[in-house]
Design a protein around this motif. Sequence first.
Motif, short mmCIF file in Angstrom:
data_model
loop_
_atom_site.label_atom_id
_atom_site.label_comp_id
_atom_site.label_asym_id
_atom_site.label_seq_id
_atom_site.Cartn_x
_atom_site.Cartn_y
_atom_site.Cartn_z
N ASP A 219 -5.47 9.61 7.59
CA ASP A 219 -4.40 9.84 6.62
C ASP A 219 -4.88 9.52 5.21
N ILE A 220 -4.24 10.15 4.27
CA ILE A 220 -4.43 9.83 2.85
C ILE A 220 -3.12 9.28 2.34
N ALA A 221 -3.17 8.12 1.74
CA ALA A 221 -1.95 7.44 1.28
C ALA A 221 -2.06 7.16 -0.21
N PHE A 222 -0.91 6.93 -0.82
CA PHE A 222 -0.87 6.56 -2.23
C PHE A 222 0.25 5.55 -2.43
N ASP A 223 -0.06 4.46 -3.08
CA ASP A 223 0.91 3.41 -3.34
C ASP A 223 1.77 3.80 -4.54
N ARG A 224 3.05 4.10 -4.27
CA ARG A 224 3.95 4.55 -5.34
C ARG A 224 4.49 3.41 -6.19
N ARG A 225 4.27 2.19 -5.78
CA ARG A 225 4.74 1.07 -6.59
C ARG A 225 3.98 1.06 -7.92
N ASN B 183 -8.30 3.73 -18.07
CA ASN B 183 -7.39 2.80 -17.38
C ASN B 183 -6.44 3.54 -16.44
N LEU B 184 -5.95 4.70 -16.88
CA LEU B 184 -5.07 5.49 -16.01
C LEU B 184 -5.81 5.93 -14.75
N ARG B 185 -7.02 6.40 -14.91
CA ARG B 185 -7.77 6.87 -13.76
C ARG B 185 -8.07 5.74 -12.79
N ARG B 186 -8.44 4.59 -13.30
CA ARG B 186 -8.69 3.46 -12.41
C ARG B 186 -7.42 3.09 -11.64
N TYR B 187 -6.29 3.18 -12.32
CA TYR B 187 -5.03 2.84 -11.67
C TYR B 187 -4.73 3.79 -10.52
N PHE B 188 -4.83 5.10 -10.77
CA PHE B 188 -4.48 6.09 -9.75
C PHE B 188 -5.56 6.17 -8.66
N TRP B 189 -6.82 6.05 -9.04
CA TRP B 189 -7.88 6.11 -8.03
C TRP B 189 -7.73 4.94 -7.05
N SER B 190 -7.51 3.72 -7.59
CA SER B 190 -7.48 2.53 -6.74
C SER B 190 -6.29 2.52 -5.80
N ARG B 191 -5.24 3.27 -6.11
CA ARG B 191 -4.07 3.32 -5.25
C ARG B 191 -4.08 4.51 -4.30
N THR B 192 -5.15 5.29 -4.35
CA THR B 192 -5.32 6.39 -3.41
C THR B 192 -6.21 5.92 -2.27
N VAL B 193 -5.64 5.83 -1.08
CA VAL B 193 -6.34 5.27 0.08
C VAL B 193 -6.68 6.40 1.05
N VAL B 194 -7.96 6.63 1.27
CA VAL B 194 -8.44 7.69 2.15
C VAL B 194 -8.97 7.06 3.42
#
Length: 429
Positions: free
Chosen positions: A17-23, A52-63
Amino acid sequence: MNQFDGVPSPAPARTGDIAFDRRTQGLTGIVVKGFLLSLVTFSIYRFWYITNLRRYFWSRTVVAGSPAEYLGNGKELFLGFLVALAVLVPVYIVLFVVGLLSPILATLAAPISFIGLFVLGQYALFRGRRYRASRTRWRGIRLGQDGSGFAYAGLASLWWLGTILSLGLAFPFMRAALERYRIDHTLVGQSRMRSTATGRSILLPWMMFYIVALLPTLLSILALLAATGFDIPSDLLIQDPANEKSNFVFNPAYEDTPFASYGAAVVIATSVSIPLALLLIPYYRARETRAFFNAAHLGEARLTSSLKARRFYVPYLVYMLAVIGFILVLGIIFALLVPLIATDGQNPGIHAFVIASTVLLYLGAILGTNVLYVRIVTVRLWHAVATTTQIENLPALEAVLASTRAPASGLNEGLADALDVGGALEIGF
Protein backbone atom coordinates in the motif's frame (compact mmCIF):
# COMPACT_ATOMS: atom_id res chain seq x y z
CA MET A 1 -4.32 -26.87 -2.59
CA ASN A 2 -5.84 -27.63 -5.98
CA GLN A 3 -8.82 -29.93 -5.30
CA PHE A 4 -8.47 -31.84 -8.60
CA ASP A 5 -4.82 -32.82 -8.87
CA GLY A 6 -3.53 -32.19 -5.35
CA VAL A 7 -0.96 -29.67 -6.56
CA PRO A 8 -0.56 -26.65 -4.25
CA SER A 9 -1.94 -23.47 -5.78
CA PRO A 10 0.60 -20.63 -6.16
CA ALA A 11 0.41 -18.01 -3.43
CA PRO A 12 -1.00 -14.69 -4.59
CA ALA A 13 1.56 -12.01 -5.23
CA ARG A 14 2.04 -9.73 -2.23
CA THR A 15 0.81 -6.16 -2.66
CA GLY A 16 2.05 -3.02 -0.99
CA ASP A 17 0.00 0.00 0.00
CA ILE A 18 0.90 3.63 -0.43
CA ALA A 19 -0.25 5.87 2.40
CA PHE A 20 -0.15 9.57 3.17
CA ASP A 21 -0.53 11.20 6.56
CA ARG A 22 -3.23 13.86 6.17
CA ARG A 23 -2.54 15.39 9.56
CA THR A 24 -1.15 18.84 8.83
CA GLN A 25 0.72 19.73 12.00
CA GLY A 26 3.39 22.27 11.13
CA LEU A 27 2.21 22.82 7.56
CA THR A 28 0.61 26.19 8.27
CA GLY A 29 3.83 27.39 9.86
CA ILE A 30 5.80 26.35 6.76
CA VAL A 31 3.44 28.26 4.46
CA VAL A 32 3.29 31.39 6.66
CA LYS A 33 7.06 31.47 7.13
CA GLY A 34 7.63 30.86 3.42
CA PHE A 35 5.23 33.61 2.39
CA LEU A 36 6.54 36.24 4.80
CA LEU A 37 10.24 35.56 4.19
CA SER A 38 9.69 35.43 0.43
CA LEU A 39 7.97 38.80 0.73
CA VAL A 40 10.79 40.53 2.63
CA THR A 41 13.56 38.87 0.56
CA PHE A 42 11.94 39.81 -2.76
CA SER A 43 11.04 36.16 -3.44
CA ILE A 44 14.56 34.80 -2.87
CA TYR A 45 13.45 32.65 0.07
CA ARG A 46 10.98 30.79 -2.13
CA PHE A 47 13.69 28.23 -2.98
CA TRP A 48 13.95 27.24 0.68
CA TYR A 49 10.16 27.40 0.98
CA ILE A 50 9.75 24.95 -1.92
CA THR A 51 12.33 22.67 -0.31
CA ASN A 52 10.51 22.69 3.02
CA LEU A 53 7.20 21.86 1.34
CA ARG A 54 8.72 18.95 -0.53
CA ARG A 55 10.35 17.54 2.58
CA TYR A 56 7.02 17.77 4.36
CA PHE A 57 5.03 15.93 1.67
CA TRP A 58 7.76 13.41 0.81
CA SER A 59 8.24 12.39 4.47
CA ARG A 60 4.51 11.79 4.92
CA THR A 61 4.26 9.58 1.84
CA VAL A 62 4.76 5.99 2.99
CA VAL A 63 5.43 3.37 0.30
CA ALA A 64 5.12 -0.24 1.48
CA GLY A 65 5.68 0.81 5.08
CA SER A 66 8.69 3.09 4.46
CA PRO A 67 8.54 6.88 4.05
CA ALA A 68 10.15 8.70 1.17
CA GLU A 69 12.89 11.28 1.70
CA TYR A 70 13.61 14.53 -0.09
CA LEU A 71 17.33 15.39 -0.04
CA GLY A 72 17.33 18.69 -1.93
CA ASN A 73 18.10 22.07 -0.38
CA GLY A 74 17.25 25.66 -1.14
CA LYS A 75 20.83 26.69 -1.84
CA GLU A 76 21.03 24.31 -4.81
CA LEU A 77 17.84 25.73 -6.30
CA PHE A 78 18.93 29.32 -5.75
CA LEU A 79 22.37 28.83 -7.34
CA GLY A 80 20.79 26.98 -10.25
CA PHE A 81 18.37 29.87 -10.71
CA LEU A 82 21.25 32.39 -10.79
CA VAL A 83 23.15 30.35 -13.39
CA ALA A 84 20.00 30.06 -15.49
CA LEU A 85 19.51 33.83 -15.34
CA ALA A 86 23.11 34.30 -16.47
CA VAL A 87 22.22 32.28 -19.56
CA LEU A 88 18.81 33.82 -20.25
CA VAL A 89 19.53 37.52 -19.67
CA PRO A 90 22.01 37.80 -22.60
CA VAL A 91 19.44 36.09 -24.83
CA TYR A 92 16.80 38.68 -23.91
CA ILE A 93 19.30 41.50 -24.46
CA VAL A 94 20.26 40.21 -27.92
CA LEU A 95 16.61 39.93 -28.96
CA PHE A 96 15.94 43.47 -27.69
CA VAL A 97 18.95 44.94 -29.54
CA VAL A 98 18.07 43.11 -32.77
CA GLY A 99 14.56 44.50 -32.56
CA LEU A 100 15.92 48.03 -32.20
CA LEU A 101 18.44 47.76 -35.03
CA SER A 102 16.19 46.15 -37.62
CA PRO A 103 12.47 47.00 -37.93
CA ILE A 104 12.02 43.95 -40.13
CA LEU A 105 13.54 41.62 -37.56
CA ALA A 106 11.64 43.42 -34.81
CA THR A 107 8.38 41.94 -36.12
CA LEU A 108 9.97 38.47 -36.01
CA ALA A 109 11.60 38.91 -32.60
CA ALA A 110 8.40 38.24 -30.66
CA PRO A 111 7.43 34.95 -32.37
CA ILE A 112 11.05 33.77 -32.45
CA SER A 113 11.50 34.47 -28.75
CA PHE A 114 8.18 32.79 -27.94
CA ILE A 115 9.09 29.63 -29.86
CA GLY A 116 12.62 29.60 -28.46
CA LEU A 117 11.47 30.07 -24.87
CA PHE A 118 8.74 27.45 -25.32
CA VAL A 119 11.26 24.84 -26.50
CA LEU A 120 13.64 25.87 -23.72
CA GLY A 121 10.77 25.58 -21.24
CA GLN A 122 10.13 21.96 -22.27
CA TYR A 123 13.82 21.24 -21.84
CA ALA A 124 13.72 22.86 -18.39
CA LEU A 125 10.67 20.81 -17.34
CA PHE A 126 12.48 17.56 -18.10
CA ARG A 127 15.69 18.65 -16.41
CA GLY A 128 13.75 19.89 -13.37
CA ARG A 129 12.17 16.47 -13.00
CA ARG A 130 15.66 14.95 -13.14
CA TYR A 131 16.70 17.09 -10.18
CA ARG A 132 13.65 16.13 -8.10
CA ALA A 133 14.14 12.43 -8.90
CA SER A 134 17.82 12.51 -7.92
CA ARG A 135 16.91 14.13 -4.59
CA THR A 136 14.30 11.49 -3.76
CA ARG A 137 15.24 8.44 -1.70
CA TRP A 138 13.27 5.42 -0.42
CA ARG A 139 14.76 2.78 1.86
CA GLY A 140 18.18 4.19 1.08
CA ILE A 141 17.58 3.79 -2.68
CA ARG A 142 17.94 6.97 -4.69
CA LEU A 143 15.76 7.65 -7.69
CA GLY A 144 17.13 9.14 -10.87
CA GLN A 145 16.42 10.03 -14.46
CA ASP A 146 18.50 9.72 -17.61
CA GLY A 147 17.60 10.58 -21.18
CA SER A 148 18.16 13.76 -23.15
CA GLY A 149 16.50 17.05 -22.27
CA PHE A 150 16.97 18.17 -25.87
CA ALA A 151 15.27 15.03 -27.18
CA TYR A 152 12.36 15.58 -24.81
CA ALA A 153 12.08 19.25 -25.83
CA GLY A 154 12.04 18.28 -29.52
CA LEU A 155 9.47 15.55 -28.91
CA ALA A 156 7.24 17.86 -26.87
CA SER A 157 7.49 20.65 -29.45
CA LEU A 158 6.52 18.37 -32.33
CA TRP A 159 3.60 16.96 -30.36
CA TRP A 160 2.39 20.45 -29.43
CA LEU A 161 2.55 21.44 -33.10
CA GLY A 162 0.49 18.39 -34.01
CA THR A 163 -1.97 19.19 -31.22
CA ILE A 164 -2.47 22.72 -32.52
CA LEU A 165 -2.87 21.57 -36.13
CA SER A 166 -5.41 18.91 -35.06
CA LEU A 167 -7.39 21.49 -33.05
CA GLY A 168 -6.54 19.70 -29.82
CA LEU A 169 -7.52 16.17 -30.87
CA ALA A 170 -3.93 14.93 -30.53
CA PHE A 171 -3.63 16.21 -26.94
CA PRO A 172 -4.21 12.85 -25.14
CA PHE A 173 -1.76 11.10 -27.47
CA MET A 174 0.80 13.82 -26.77
CA ARG A 175 0.32 13.42 -23.03
CA ALA A 176 0.77 9.65 -23.28
CA ALA A 177 3.88 9.92 -25.47
CA LEU A 178 5.55 12.39 -23.10
CA GLU A 179 4.55 10.25 -20.11
CA ARG A 180 6.18 7.20 -21.71
CA TYR A 181 9.39 9.14 -22.32
CA ARG A 182 9.52 10.42 -18.73
CA ILE A 183 8.73 7.08 -17.09
CA ASP A 184 10.95 5.05 -19.44
CA HIS A 185 13.88 7.21 -18.33
CA THR A 186 13.05 7.04 -14.61
CA LEU A 187 15.46 4.98 -12.53
CA VAL A 188 14.90 3.42 -9.11
CA GLY A 189 18.32 2.42 -7.89
CA GLN A 190 19.78 0.20 -10.60
CA SER A 191 16.37 -0.63 -12.12
CA ARG A 192 14.44 1.21 -14.82
CA MET A 193 10.73 1.96 -14.84
CA ARG A 194 8.56 1.43 -17.91
CA SER A 195 5.24 2.84 -19.05
CA THR A 196 2.64 1.45 -21.46
CA ALA A 197 0.48 4.60 -21.40
CA THR A 198 -1.61 5.16 -24.54
CA GLY A 199 -3.62 8.07 -25.80
CA ARG A 200 -6.67 5.85 -26.29
CA SER A 201 -6.90 5.28 -22.53
CA ILE A 202 -7.64 8.99 -21.94
CA LEU A 203 -9.24 9.85 -25.28
CA LEU A 204 -12.85 9.61 -24.04
CA PRO A 205 -12.30 11.88 -21.00
CA TRP A 206 -10.61 14.41 -23.29
CA MET A 207 -13.43 14.23 -25.83
CA MET A 208 -15.83 15.24 -23.07
CA PHE A 209 -14.46 18.77 -23.41
CA TYR A 210 -15.54 18.83 -27.06
CA ILE A 211 -18.92 17.33 -26.28
CA VAL A 212 -19.67 19.76 -23.47
CA ALA A 213 -17.97 22.92 -24.76
CA LEU A 214 -18.13 22.77 -28.56
CA LEU A 215 -21.16 20.63 -29.40
CA PRO A 216 -23.86 22.91 -27.89
CA THR A 217 -22.27 25.97 -29.49
CA LEU A 218 -21.93 24.33 -32.91
CA LEU A 219 -25.50 23.00 -32.82
CA SER A 220 -26.89 26.43 -31.90
CA ILE A 221 -24.88 28.06 -34.72
CA LEU A 222 -26.12 25.45 -37.22
CA ALA A 223 -29.68 26.06 -36.02
CA LEU A 224 -29.19 29.79 -36.58
CA LEU A 225 -27.85 29.24 -40.09
CA ALA A 226 -30.63 26.78 -40.98
CA ALA A 227 -33.35 29.13 -39.70
CA THR A 228 -31.99 31.98 -41.81
CA GLY A 229 -31.36 29.94 -44.94
CA PHE A 230 -27.58 30.22 -44.48
CA ASP A 231 -27.83 33.87 -45.47
CA ILE A 232 -26.14 36.23 -43.00
CA PRO A 233 -26.91 39.89 -43.84
CA SER A 234 -23.94 42.23 -44.07
CA ASP A 235 -25.61 44.87 -41.90
CA LEU A 236 -26.34 42.55 -38.97
CA LEU A 237 -23.92 44.62 -36.88
CA ILE A 238 -23.88 48.39 -37.25
CA GLN A 239 -21.92 51.17 -35.61
CA ASP A 240 -23.41 52.40 -32.36
CA PRO A 241 -25.02 55.79 -33.13
CA ALA A 242 -24.77 56.83 -29.46
CA ASN A 243 -21.04 56.27 -29.34
CA GLU A 244 -18.44 58.14 -31.35
CA LYS A 245 -16.00 55.27 -31.05
CA SER A 246 -16.14 52.40 -33.52
CA ASN A 247 -18.35 50.17 -31.34
CA PHE A 248 -20.72 47.82 -33.12
CA VAL A 249 -24.17 46.83 -31.90
CA PHE A 250 -26.90 44.51 -33.11
CA ASN A 251 -29.02 46.10 -35.84
CA PRO A 252 -32.47 46.88 -34.34
CA ALA A 253 -34.06 46.08 -37.70
CA TYR A 254 -33.52 42.37 -37.01
CA GLU A 255 -34.99 42.29 -33.49
CA ASP A 256 -38.12 40.35 -34.51
CA THR A 257 -36.36 37.99 -36.90
CA PRO A 258 -34.84 34.53 -36.34
CA PHE A 259 -31.47 36.23 -36.01
CA ALA A 260 -32.45 37.64 -32.62
CA SER A 261 -33.89 34.46 -31.09
CA TYR A 262 -31.36 32.03 -32.53
CA GLY A 263 -28.51 34.47 -31.88
CA ALA A 264 -29.56 34.60 -28.24
CA ALA A 265 -29.52 30.80 -28.21
CA VAL A 266 -25.90 30.84 -29.45
CA VAL A 267 -24.91 33.26 -26.70
CA ILE A 268 -26.69 31.22 -24.00
CA ALA A 269 -25.24 27.92 -25.25
CA THR A 270 -21.73 29.37 -25.26
CA SER A 271 -22.03 31.05 -21.86
CA VAL A 272 -23.28 27.80 -20.29
CA SER A 273 -21.07 25.24 -22.06
CA ILE A 274 -17.73 26.97 -21.47
CA PRO A 275 -18.07 27.06 -17.64
CA LEU A 276 -19.30 23.46 -17.69
CA ALA A 277 -16.23 22.48 -19.69
CA LEU A 278 -13.99 24.10 -17.06
CA LEU A 279 -15.67 21.95 -14.45
CA LEU A 280 -14.42 18.88 -16.36
CA ILE A 281 -10.76 19.70 -15.65
CA PRO A 282 -10.61 17.77 -12.31
CA TYR A 283 -12.43 14.86 -13.99
CA TYR A 284 -9.86 14.70 -16.78
CA ARG A 285 -6.92 15.06 -14.39
CA ALA A 286 -8.19 12.20 -12.24
CA ARG A 287 -8.77 9.91 -15.21
CA GLU A 288 -5.38 10.72 -16.70
CA THR A 289 -3.60 10.17 -13.39
CA ARG A 290 -5.29 6.80 -12.92
CA ALA A 291 -4.53 5.67 -16.47
CA PHE A 292 -0.87 6.68 -16.27
CA PHE A 293 -0.37 5.07 -12.87
CA ASN A 294 -1.88 1.81 -14.11
CA ALA A 295 0.53 1.87 -17.04
CA ALA A 296 3.69 2.23 -14.90
CA HIS A 297 5.75 -0.73 -13.75
CA LEU A 298 9.21 -1.55 -12.45
CA GLY A 299 10.06 -5.00 -13.68
CA GLU A 300 7.41 -7.33 -12.25
CA ALA A 301 6.19 -4.72 -9.77
CA ARG A 302 3.25 -2.73 -11.08
CA LEU A 303 1.18 0.21 -9.88
CA THR A 304 -2.59 -0.10 -9.72
CA SER A 305 -4.77 2.94 -9.13
CA SER A 306 -8.47 3.06 -8.26
CA LEU A 307 -8.65 6.87 -8.19
CA LYS A 308 -12.15 8.29 -8.70
CA ALA A 309 -12.89 11.71 -10.15
CA ARG A 310 -14.88 12.74 -7.08
CA ARG A 311 -11.66 12.60 -5.04
CA PHE A 312 -10.43 15.53 -7.17
CA TYR A 313 -13.68 17.52 -7.00
CA VAL A 314 -14.11 17.54 -3.22
CA PRO A 315 -10.87 19.45 -2.43
CA TYR A 316 -11.69 22.24 -4.86
CA LEU A 317 -15.27 22.50 -3.57
CA VAL A 318 -14.11 22.69 0.04
CA TYR A 319 -11.42 25.22 -0.93
CA MET A 320 -13.93 27.40 -2.75
CA LEU A 321 -16.27 27.43 0.26
CA ALA A 322 -13.37 28.17 2.61
CA VAL A 323 -12.16 31.06 0.44
CA ILE A 324 -15.68 32.52 0.29
CA GLY A 325 -15.92 32.40 4.08
CA PHE A 326 -12.45 33.90 4.44
CA ILE A 327 -13.27 36.75 2.05
CA LEU A 328 -16.51 37.45 3.92
CA VAL A 329 -14.57 37.81 7.16
CA LEU A 330 -12.11 40.20 5.51
CA GLY A 331 -15.01 42.11 3.98
CA ILE A 332 -16.61 42.57 7.40
CA ILE A 333 -13.31 43.87 8.81
CA PHE A 334 -12.92 46.27 5.89
CA ALA A 335 -16.52 47.45 6.29
CA LEU A 336 -15.74 48.35 9.89
CA LEU A 337 -12.87 50.56 8.68
CA VAL A 338 -14.99 52.52 6.19
CA PRO A 339 -16.77 54.62 8.86
CA LEU A 340 -13.38 55.79 10.11
CA ILE A 341 -12.70 57.34 6.70
CA ALA A 342 -16.18 58.83 6.45
CA THR A 343 -16.17 60.40 9.93
CA ASP A 344 -12.60 61.59 10.24
CA GLY A 345 -10.96 61.07 6.91
CA GLN A 346 -8.86 64.26 7.23
CA ASN A 347 -7.09 63.08 10.37
CA PRO A 348 -3.58 62.00 9.26
CA GLY A 349 -3.35 59.37 11.98
CA ILE A 350 -6.68 57.80 11.08
CA HIS A 351 -5.83 57.99 7.39
CA ALA A 352 -2.47 56.26 7.90
CA PHE A 353 -4.14 53.61 10.08
CA VAL A 354 -6.72 52.88 7.41
CA ILE A 355 -4.07 52.62 4.67
CA ALA A 356 -1.93 50.31 6.80
CA SER A 357 -4.96 48.20 7.67
CA THR A 358 -5.94 47.94 3.99
CA VAL A 359 -2.43 46.80 3.03
CA LEU A 360 -2.43 44.24 5.85
CA LEU A 361 -5.84 42.97 4.77
CA TYR A 362 -4.58 42.59 1.19
CA LEU A 363 -1.48 40.68 2.28
CA GLY A 364 -3.60 38.66 4.71
CA ALA A 365 -5.94 37.72 1.88
CA ILE A 366 -3.05 36.43 -0.23
CA LEU A 367 -1.49 34.59 2.70
CA GLY A 368 -4.83 33.14 3.77
CA THR A 369 -5.67 31.79 0.32
CA ASN A 370 -2.19 30.26 0.04
CA VAL A 371 -2.57 28.53 3.39
CA LEU A 372 -6.04 27.28 2.50
CA TYR A 373 -4.90 26.02 -0.90
CA VAL A 374 -1.98 24.01 0.47
CA ARG A 375 -3.92 22.62 3.46
CA ILE A 376 -7.10 21.81 1.55
CA VAL A 377 -6.30 21.24 -2.13
CA THR A 378 -2.69 20.04 -2.16
CA VAL A 379 -2.99 17.81 0.91
CA ARG A 380 -6.28 16.24 -0.19
CA LEU A 381 -5.15 15.65 -3.79
CA TRP A 382 -1.88 14.12 -2.60
CA HIS A 383 -3.79 11.91 -0.17
CA ALA A 384 -6.30 10.89 -2.84
CA VAL A 385 -3.61 9.81 -5.31
CA ALA A 386 -1.48 8.04 -2.70
CA THR A 387 -4.19 6.10 -0.88
CA THR A 388 -5.85 4.82 -4.06
CA THR A 389 -2.60 3.37 -5.39
CA GLN A 390 -1.16 -0.08 -4.64
CA ILE A 391 1.97 -1.92 -5.69
CA GLU A 392 1.41 -5.37 -7.14
CA ASN A 393 4.11 -8.02 -6.74
CA LEU A 394 5.87 -6.14 -3.96
CA PRO A 395 8.86 -8.57 -3.68
CA ALA A 396 10.04 -7.38 -7.10
CA LEU A 397 10.26 -3.84 -5.75
CA GLU A 398 11.97 -4.94 -2.56
CA ALA A 399 14.65 -6.65 -4.64
CA VAL A 400 15.73 -3.36 -6.26
CA LEU A 401 19.36 -2.52 -5.53
CA ALA A 402 20.72 0.92 -4.73
CA SER A 403 22.82 2.77 -7.27
CA THR A 404 26.07 4.70 -6.95
CA ARG A 405 24.88 7.20 -9.55
CA ALA A 406 25.80 10.81 -8.76
CA PRO A 407 22.86 13.20 -8.08
CA ALA A 408 21.89 15.78 -10.69
CA SER A 409 22.87 19.43 -10.42
CA GLY A 410 20.55 22.09 -9.02
CA LEU A 411 20.86 23.89 -12.36
CA ASN A 412 18.40 21.34 -13.73
CA GLU A 413 15.52 22.95 -11.87
CA GLY A 414 16.98 26.45 -11.75
CA LEU A 415 16.26 26.91 -15.45
CA ALA A 416 12.65 25.78 -14.98
CA ASP A 417 12.22 28.31 -12.18
CA ALA A 418 13.80 31.10 -14.23
CA LEU A 419 11.36 30.39 -17.05
CA ASP A 420 8.47 30.05 -14.57
CA VAL A 421 7.55 26.57 -15.83
CA GLY A 422 8.42 24.59 -12.71
CA GLY A 423 6.07 23.95 -9.79
CA ALA A 424 6.75 23.55 -6.09
CA LEU A 425 4.77 20.30 -5.93
CA GLU A 426 3.49 17.97 -8.61
CA ILE A 427 0.89 15.31 -7.93
CA GLY A 428 2.03 11.94 -9.26
CA PHE A 429 5.15 11.15 -11.27
